[in-house]
Scaffold this active site. Structure first.
Site, PDB file in Angstrom:
ATOM      1  CB  SER A  33      -0.136  17.767  91.169  1.00 50.38           C
ATOM      2  OG  SER A  33       0.857  18.441  91.913  1.00 50.38           O
ATOM      3  CD  GLU A  48       2.861  21.348  84.436  1.00 48.99           C
ATOM      4  OE1 GLU A  48       2.305  21.383  85.544  1.00 48.99           O
ATOM      5  OE2 GLU A  48       2.609  20.515  83.566  1.00 48.99           O
TER       6      GLU A  48
END
Length: 274
Positions: free
Chosen positions: A139, A229
């Protein structure tokens, strides 16, 4: 496992919660994660910042991984990512260093990036050759990996042997990022608030925009992302940009695991073995 992540973690990563509350909740959630057996964790200092070092108990380490945790630049720590780091150490036979870089909003850009580059330089100074170092992160940590390599190259420091990123957040403008209810962890509103906290009064500088940077000469790049995602599009764009720049790269898109894997790799392994 996905249901647990979406039920427990996703509500915590919400712009309605103060940062301090988010950090305490995420740290508490990390206590139930499963770390790899037969690994040893020690507290160290790297680049002037606290870090955790993991090694496998089964043999001599050959190389090092500098791991950068996710958390939108505002939450997360080495303690929240002990599972993924311990499993990396167990499977790679490398030393894994999990860096406690400074977080926004107390320390906006470029604090975290400065910490990463300093940590990488200390690994080199300690005698680990660049050819034996891999940068990895998830991330926001994945975005830091790319930003750090741009900064390292600009400084004339030898680049690492490779990079591996999980669901990398590489577009702080969120220009092509859209809300996805199926994402087990993240919300666009949370990312947008964190981008503002991280950037503070800074514009998006070249080392914050790997999608627009010339990546020629970068080492091989592995990209892993979940198919449902929010950050899928970032990963796809990064893979395409890497291809255009002539990088050796591989992109893995899983229907099951993405960012959530970094929180509970032990649980994921147990599920696969059933």
């Amino acid at each position: 496992m996905r249901i647990g992540v979406k039920t427990v973690l996703r509500p915590m990563l919400n712009p309605r919660w103060p940062v301090g509350v988010q950090r305490r909740l995420i740290d508490a959630a990390g206590l139930v994660s499963v770390t790899a057996a037969d690994t040893t964790r020690t507290a160290v200092t790297l680049g002037g910042r606290p870090a955790e070092r993991y090694v496998s108990d089964s043999g001599e380490a050959d190389g090092a991984v500098l791991y950068l945790h996710g958390g939108g630049y505002v939450v997360g720590s080495p303690s929240t990512h002990r599972p993924i780091c311990s499993h990396l150490a167990a499977s790679s036979q490398s030393e894994v260093f999990s860096l406690d870089y400074r977080l926004a909003p107390e320390f906006p850009y470029p604090a975290a990036l400065d910490d990463v580059v300093s940590a990488y330089q200390e690994l080199l100074d300690n005698g680990i050759p660049a050819s034996k170092i891999v940068l990895s992160g998830d991330s926001a940590g994945g975005g830091l990996v790319l930003s750090a390599m741009l900064r390292i190259r600009e400084a004339g420091i030898e680049l690492p042997a490779g990079a591996a990123v999980i669901s990398p957040w590489v577009d702080l403008s969120l220009a092509q990022t859209h809300e996805c209810d199926n994402d087990p962890m993240l919300q666009v509103s949370w990312l947008r608030q964190n981008a503002e906290r991280y950037l503070s009064t800074s514009a998006i500088t070249p080392d914050l925009d790997p999608l627009a940077a010339d990546l020629k000469g970068f080492p091989p790049l592995l990209i892993h992302v979940g198919s449902d995602e929010i950050l899928l599009r970032d990963a796809e764009r990064l893979a395409e940009h890497a291809r255009q720049c002539g990088l050796r790269w591989n992109s893995l898109c899983s229907q099951v695991y993405g960012t959530s894997y970094t929180c509970m790799p032990g649980w994921c392994r147990k599920q696969r073995q059933r």
